[in-house]
Enzyme design. Structure first.
Site, short mmCIF file in Angstrom:
data_model
loop_
_atom_site.label_atom_id
_atom_site.label_comp_id
_atom_site.label_asym_id
_atom_site.label_seq_id
_atom_site.Cartn_x
_atom_site.Cartn_y
_atom_site.Cartn_z
N GLU A 139 -6.72 9.20 -8.31
CA GLU A 139 -5.65 8.35 -7.80
C GLU A 139 -6.36 7.26 -7.02
O GLU A 139 -6.85 7.49 -5.91
CB GLU A 139 -4.69 9.16 -6.91
N CYS A 173 -2.14 3.30 -0.63
CA CYS A 173 -2.52 2.86 -1.97
C CYS A 173 -1.38 2.16 -2.70
O CYS A 173 -1.63 1.34 -3.59
CB CYS A 173 -3.02 4.04 -2.79
#
Length: 357
Positions: A139, A173
């Site tokens: 990720e 993120c």
């Protein structure tokens, strides 16, 4: 990596998840975890505030700085402990120091069959290059785009961006980094957003009145400040914020951002949002896709056809309609496309990722 030794530490603070410990050169968070639940059911039965406990510590030195990685055996049941030191049944208890030193030793080991990594694209690529033959879920980074159509409510857009663009000082993120506003939505979005961002209170993150705290490192704050300055030098306009005070960067709105600017095309990971003008939904989709990342994207519109067109054509693992880019739920398959990663998170999907059929 050096030897595994036993030291005595003092428990200062304890919750269901972490305990703050101290002992000479060993300071950090004692992480208590159960593989099946993400935490121990009764950690207070294992540790008490004020007590001294024995902890296994894996020592190593890097650049003459003593760093320690500790392990504490929390339960005799090996299925209830996360085995990190591969030749023992110690649960991961304390991780301090340069992550790459610890991570490389673990990732390179052939006995590790699965790696799940959350972090930057560059580090994720490096870990893949050293991991050998094993499954890896990554990720990674993002520069999430939010498209604003002319029929959107600018006040709703601004209120959403304040939360999804500046929460955690932008260090998320899926933080909203790029706003692509179409036609008249450009001015109305800026008019609504700037006063809300200007009103955000910065300061000590432990102060309940603080809304935007510091960056993780001062070096990161300096980088964000530099990228904002570069954008301004290239013709963008800093409408609010952007000044740095130590590790704190004032929340910034940067207008007239060009897609080629680093504040737009790379992952900023800081409290600034760049706003660009586009002329149509087709141009907005093209600009949203013109990046190596593809983790999260969003659109504000009252037109269902535009919403579906955006959802179908934008290369992103997560798509949001009439909300910002920073949202997820465990029931959804969370993960990115392109350089934003590989594999999916979420309980159901993590089971598949972590199972060999």
């Amino acid at each position: 990596l050096d030897e595994l030794i036993t030291v005595q530490v003092h428990v200062q603070y304890l919750t269901d998840y972490v305990a703050l410990i101290d002992q000479g050169g060993i300071d950090g968070l004692l992480h208590i975890t159960d593989m099946s639940w993400g935490r121990l059911q009764n950690p207070h039965e294992l540790l008490k505030i004020g007590e001294h406990v024995q902890v296994k510590v894996l020592k190593f030195d890097r650049d003459r700085e003593r760093v320690s990685l500790g392990f504490k055996q929390l339960t005799p049941d090996p299925w209830a402990t996360a085995t990190v030191h591969l030749e023992t049944s110690y649960a991961s208890a304390c991780v301090t120091g340069p992550g790459m030193v610890v991570v490389e030793a673990i990732v390179k080991d052939s006995r590790v069959r699965k790696v799940s990594f959350t972090g930057s694209r560059d580090v994720g690529e490096h870990l893949c290059s050293i991991a050998g033959i094993k499954k890896i879920t990554r990720e990674l980074g993002s520069n999430a785009a939010l498209v604003v159509m002319p029929d959107a409510d600018p006040e709703k857009v601004a209120a959403t961006v304040v939360g999804t663009g500046y929460g955690n000082a932008g260090q998320t993120c899926i933080s909203t980094q790029r706003i692509l506003a179409i036609g008249e939505a450009y001015e109305s979005t800026l008019d609504a957003l700037v006063p809300k961002v200007k009103a955000l209170r910065t300061g000590n993150q432990l102060d309940p009145q603080t809304q935007v705290g510091p960056m993780v490192r001062q070096a990161d704050a300096e980088r964000v400040e530099q990228w904002i300055s570069e954008a301004a030098s290239g013709g963008a306009k800093v409408l609010v914020g952007g000044k740095r005070h130590g590790a704190i960067v004032e929340p910034a709105v940067v207008a007239d951002v060009k897609p080629s600017m680093r504040i737009s095309c790379d992952e900023l990971f800081g409290p600034a949002v760049g706003v660009s003008r586009v002329e149509s939904i087709d141009e907005a989709i093209a600009v949203a896709n013109a990046t190596r990342y593809g983790l999260s994207a969003a659109i504000f519109t009252q037109n269902i056809d535009h919403a579906l067109k955006f959802a179908r054509q934008v290369d992103s693992g997560n798509i949001h309609v009439n909300w910002g880019t920073q949202w997820r739920a465990d029931l959804m398959p969370y993960g990115g496309l392109k350089a934003s990663g590989f594999g999916k998170e979420g309980p159901k999907y993590a089971v598949h990722e972590m199972t060999e059929l």
